[in-house]
Structure formats: C-alpha cells, structure tokens
Design an enzyme around this catalytic site. Sequence first.
Site, PDB file in Angstrom:
ATOM      1  N   ASN A 217     -25.496 -54.070  27.571  1.00  0.00           N
ATOM      2  CA  ASN A 217     -23.908 -53.471  27.125  1.00  0.00           C
ATOM      3  C   ASN A 217     -24.394 -51.998  27.333  1.00  0.00           C
ATOM      4  O   ASN A 217     -25.608 -51.347  27.400  1.00  0.00           O
ATOM      5  CB  ASN A 217     -23.428 -53.779  26.026  1.00  0.00           C
ATOM      6  N   ASP A 285     -22.884 -59.978  21.247  1.00  0.00           N
ATOM      7  CA  ASP A 285     -22.226 -60.985  20.653  1.00  0.00           C
ATOM      8  C   ASP A 285     -22.929 -62.808  20.804  1.00  0.00           C
ATOM      9  O   ASP A 285     -23.330 -63.385  20.114  1.00  0.00           O
ATOM     10  CB  ASP A 285     -21.266 -61.184  21.073  1.00  0.00           C
ATOM     11  N   PRO A 313     -26.501 -63.417  15.057  1.00  0.00           N
ATOM     12  CA  PRO A 313     -26.129 -63.081  14.298  1.00  0.00           C
ATOM     13  C   PRO A 313     -25.474 -61.583  13.652  1.00  0.00           C
ATOM     14  O   PRO A 313     -25.790 -60.914  14.596  1.00  0.00           O
ATOM     15  CB  PRO A 313     -27.717 -62.769  13.099  1.00  0.00           C
ATOM     16  N   ASP A 314     -24.523 -61.611  13.157  1.00  0.00           N
ATOM     17  CA  ASP A 314     -23.683 -60.595  12.702  1.00  0.00           C
ATOM     18  C   ASP A 314     -24.439 -59.726  11.590  1.00  0.00           C
ATOM     19  O   ASP A 314     -24.147 -60.034  10.265  1.00  0.00           O
ATOM     20  CB  ASP A 314     -22.388 -60.171  12.478  1.00  0.00           C
ATOM     21  N   PHE A 333     -18.335 -49.807  12.332  1.00  0.00           N
ATOM     22  CA  PHE A 333     -17.823 -49.734  13.717  1.00  0.00           C
ATOM     23  C   PHE A 333     -16.468 -50.511  14.604  1.00  0.00           C
ATOM     24  O   PHE A 333     -17.297 -51.270  14.464  1.00  0.00           O
ATOM     25  CB  PHE A 333     -18.698 -48.686  14.806  1.00  0.00           C
ATOM     26  N   LYS A 347     -10.505 -56.848  11.576  1.00  0.00           N
ATOM     27  CA  LYS A 347     -11.926 -56.812  11.354  1.00  0.00           C
ATOM     28  C   LYS A 347     -13.099 -56.466   9.728  1.00  0.00           C
ATOM     29  O   LYS A 347     -13.970 -57.433  10.384  1.00  0.00           O
ATOM     30  CB  LYS A 347     -12.585 -55.904  12.682  1.00  0.00           C
ATOM     31  N   LYS A 351     -15.517 -59.394   8.182  1.00  0.00           N
ATOM     32  CA  LYS A 351     -17.025 -58.434   8.259  1.00  0.00           C
ATOM     33  C   LYS A 351     -17.393 -57.675   6.522  1.00  0.00           C
ATOM     34  O   LYS A 351     -18.407 -58.187   6.163  1.00  0.00           O
ATOM     35  CB  LYS A 351     -17.526 -57.449   8.772  1.00  0.00           C
TER      36      LYS A 351
HETATM   37  N1  CTP Z   1     -22.247 -55.869  15.151  1.00  0.00           N
HETATM   38  C1  CTP Z   1     -22.751 -56.158  14.248  1.00  0.00           C
HETATM   39  N2  CTP Z   1     -23.499 -57.043  14.895  1.00  0.00           N
HETATM   40  C2  CTP Z   1     -23.301 -57.972  15.369  1.00  0.00           C
HETATM   41  C3  CTP Z   1     -21.560 -58.047  15.941  1.00  0.00           C
HETATM   42  C4  CTP Z   1     -20.848 -56.591  15.226  1.00  0.00           C
HETATM   43  O1  CTP Z   1     -23.760 -55.489  13.197  1.00  0.00           O
HETATM   44  N3  CTP Z   1     -23.939 -59.123  16.066  1.00  0.00           N
HETATM   45  C5  CTP Z   1     -20.977 -54.333  13.804  1.00  0.00           C
HETATM   46  C6  CTP Z   1     -21.020 -53.400  15.303  1.00  0.00           C
HETATM   47  O2  CTP Z   1     -22.442 -52.410  14.948  1.00  0.00           O
HETATM   48  C7  CTP Z   1     -20.014 -52.994  14.455  1.00  0.00           C
HETATM   49  C8  CTP Z   1     -18.779 -53.917  14.000  1.00  0.00           C
HETATM   50  O3  CTP Z   1     -20.114 -54.629  13.514  1.00  0.00           O
HETATM   51  O4  CTP Z   1     -20.506 -51.918  13.088  1.00  0.00           O
HETATM   52  C9  CTP Z   1     -18.122 -53.875  15.152  1.00  0.00           C
HETATM   53  O5  CTP Z   1     -18.389 -55.525  15.187  1.00  0.00           O
HETATM   54  P1  CTP Z   1     -17.320 -56.172  16.849  1.00  0.00           P
HETATM   55  O6  CTP Z   1     -16.973 -57.767  16.143  1.00  0.00           O
HETATM   56  O7  CTP Z   1     -18.730 -56.734  17.773  1.00  0.00           O
HETATM   57  O8  CTP Z   1     -16.256 -55.661  17.469  1.00  0.00           O
HETATM   58  P2  CTP Z   1     -16.224 -54.987  18.487  1.00  0.00           P
HETATM   59  O9  CTP Z   1     -17.268 -54.460  18.969  1.00  0.00           O
HETATM   60  O10 CTP Z   1     -14.809 -54.365  18.357  1.00  0.00           O
HETATM   61  O11 CTP Z   1     -16.166 -56.402  19.242  1.00  0.00           O
HETATM   62  P3  CTP Z   1     -14.986 -57.611  19.368  1.00  0.00           P
HETATM   63  O12 CTP Z   1     -13.366 -56.639  18.813  1.00  0.00           O
HETATM   64  O13 CTP Z   1     -15.163 -57.583  20.663  1.00  0.00           O
HETATM   65  O14 CTP Z   1     -15.135 -58.407  18.236  1.00  0.00           O
END
Ligand code: CTP
Length: 409
Positions: A217, A285, A313-314, A333, A347, A351
């Site tokens: 990205n 993602d 993994p998140d 963020f 979110k 999370k």
């Molecule tokens: N994040 C992470 N690991 C992932 C995805 C996201 O640590 N696999 C963290 C990012 O660093 C950020 C936050 O989660 O702090 C963003 O969450 P994300 O779900 O990716 O939200 P967006 O980028 O806002 O995208 P979407 O709305 O599509 O979920």
Amino acid sequence: MTDLAGKRVLLIVSGGIAAYKALELVRLLKKEGVTVRCVLTAGGAQFVTPLSLQALSEETVYTDLFSLTDESEMGHIQLSRAADLVVVAPASADILARMAAGMADDLATTLLLATDKPVLVAPAMNVRMWQHAATVANMATLAARGVTVVDPDEGAMACGEWGPGRLAEPPAIVERIAARLMPRAIPVPRRLLTGRHIIVTSGPTHEPIDPVRYIANRSSGKQGHAIAAALIELGARVTLVSGPVAIPDPPLARVLHVETASEMLDACRAALPADAAICVAAVADWRVATPSDIKLKKAPGAEPPALALTPNPDILADLAKPAPDRPGLVIGFAAETNDLLAHAAEKRQRKGCDWLLANDVSAAGGAMGGDDNEIQLITAEGHESWPRMSKQAVAQRLAQRLAEALGDA
Ligand code: CTP
C-alpha cells in the site's frame, strides 16, 4: 538587543551553495550583540569571500591559508575555546562525516576536535546526501555526542530536487543558538519518558506473491517514524518495527526492519515487555495463501492466476489482548473515509486498544503520504478533536499525552 549580547560564537562556514546565508547569520548575530569570529573552509571559500565575512563580523576571518602559529595570533586550541559556542553553518555532508570520524585535516576540523565548547551544526546538502545511510549514521553519532542539530528545511533545492536538505533559515538558527547558549532562558522539554520502553510500528507491509511481486500500500512511514522520534526526544527507549520505507531511520531508535505482517508481529512480540505500543503501520489485511517459490509466468492464452488470499494477523489486536505482557497503553490508528467517529469508536472496541487516533483519508482529508494529519483521539472517556497539523506536531502531541497517561508528566 537580547540576552545574547556579549556572547561569543565561532562560526565555521563550510562548502555549499547555502554558504551565502552565513552572511545573513553573521549580520543577525551581530545585531544581537554577539561577537562572531569566522572560519572559512576551502569549500566555503568557493561560495563566499573572507572579505565579506570580515566586513560583516568586524573580526579577522581564519582560513587554511592563515597561519595560526604566528606569534601575534591565537593558537588552534585558544581559538577553539575562546567562544561560548561553535557553530557550523552551513555544515556540508563532508564536514559532518569528518567530524563524526574525529578527523583533523584542516583548520575547521582541527578546531572542532580541539574544542571543549558546545557545538551546533546546521546541515545543508542535496536531499539524497542527507538521506544516505552514511549521513544518517554520522548524524546519530554527532547527536549522541551532544552536538545540537538544526535540521534542514524541506523544499526546492538549488540542484532542482525537492526534499529536506535546505539550510534552515538564519533567524531559526539564531533561535537555536540562543536556546543552546541560554538553556534556562528558554524552556527545554523535560525528558518525561526516560526509562520507558515503547514499541512503534510504521510503514507498509509487503506480502509476496512470488519472488518478484508483492501486495503493498502507499504508506510512507512518515507518521510512525515521527512518533518514534518524538518519543525519543522525551527520553523514551523506542523499538521501531518498520516495513519497507524510503525514509531514514530516526536517530537513536532501535529499528527492526521487516517485510511482512507476520514478521512485524514476531518482531513486536520479541520486543516485549513495553510500557506502550503504538501501531501506526498500514498492515496489509491479506496475504497470498501460498506464495509461489518461482516467478509466475504468463502462458500464451492462459487465464491470469487466481490469487487465494488469507487474512494477516492483526498486530494491534494481538498486542491489545489481555495478557501478562500486555503493554500498559496500546494505541492504534484508523484510516477512514466516512462516518469517522462511529467507525473509529467501533474499531477501538473491536481491537481492544486503549486509544485510537482516527484520520480522514478521503480525497478531502488527504493524510496518506501527505505531510499533515487531522486527528480525532478516541478514548474510553470520549473523543477529542485535534486541529489540522503537521505529522511532526501530531507526534509531539501524542508523545506528550502518552507521558501524561503513564503518569510521568
Ligand atoms: N493493524 C495492525 N495489524 C493489521 C491491521 C491493522 O496492527 N493486520 C493496525 C494498524 O497499525 C492501525 C489499525 O490497526 O493501528 C488500523 O486498523 P484497520 O482495521 O486496518 O483499519 P483501517 O486501516 O482503518 O482499515 P479498515 O477500515 O478497512 O479496517
């Protein structure tokens, strides 16, 4: 006149197109009542003359051609110490490298090695030279030795390129000289985060499709790196886990370079324990379930390959889940294009993180890759709107808030 009156500055002018700004610097310092003695390097003398520096400073200008062994003149040691501050402006990549290496191969570097006075440098060079790993390492060495650095400005450069590297404007350099000479006159930020360990993720991740292709990205890493730098400025020990970016490592951070989300998670977990974790990385993602070991070929007439994706993994959710080694404060963020507050609050809950900094990445918001951010800070107590500000200012505000929350402010 200000409190600078009566102070003595030894100004070393090294090579570069910005040397002409040294004349303005001398003029401003003289206006403040500072005694300015100039040393002009051979490179500097290609851009300004000893005579113009002498006329403005009303003092003898020293160059390599000038003999300091002459009995009527000062010796090297005396010249380097008969000042309250030694300033190198502009400081070329070359003189910074020679300073970092401790060389003494001309008058300027000899004085810099012999001095027992504080040193301030204002670098100026081409953007690629400023961002080169060698210069980054030299700046880290000099900063660790206590040299004050007036960072170069960003903008169009004489060589036609754009980026950081332009000499800071003379009034800004005078301000930093004043701060260095009179530390009590100007409030110095307290080292509020000394003894704290903070993990920061930054940049994109690259998820391989085959040995030559990947999913990625547009994240630049600017915000995450600025946060790491701001935390270090407040005294924290920072582990920066960075995906592939084109910007330099922040000086004094421990930087773990990774490619994929799985590597980023492993690096974060290995860096625990930590007082706080700030996930700024734009983690992909999904990744390709089974990346090919060999380059995918285009067979004539064949369909494009179907890429089976699997979730990554998140990292934020993983670090935020209840566990004995969960950092005290976990911050994420969120990039949103619409219904920012509602999506961000949801979110944060999903999370399990403590704070979420949401920013608008719609075309109007334009945070991705840009230099500014407009943040909404969402916490368990509610939300706070920050005005539009630079990524550096966001970083400093977040570092300050974090110090307050950890009970150090
Ligand atoms: N994040 C992470 N690991 C992932 C995805 C996201 O640590 N696999 C963290 C990012 O660093 C950020 C936050 O989660 O702090 C963003 O969450 P994300 O779900 O990716 O939200 P967006 O980028 O806002 O995208 P979407 O709305 O599509 O979920």
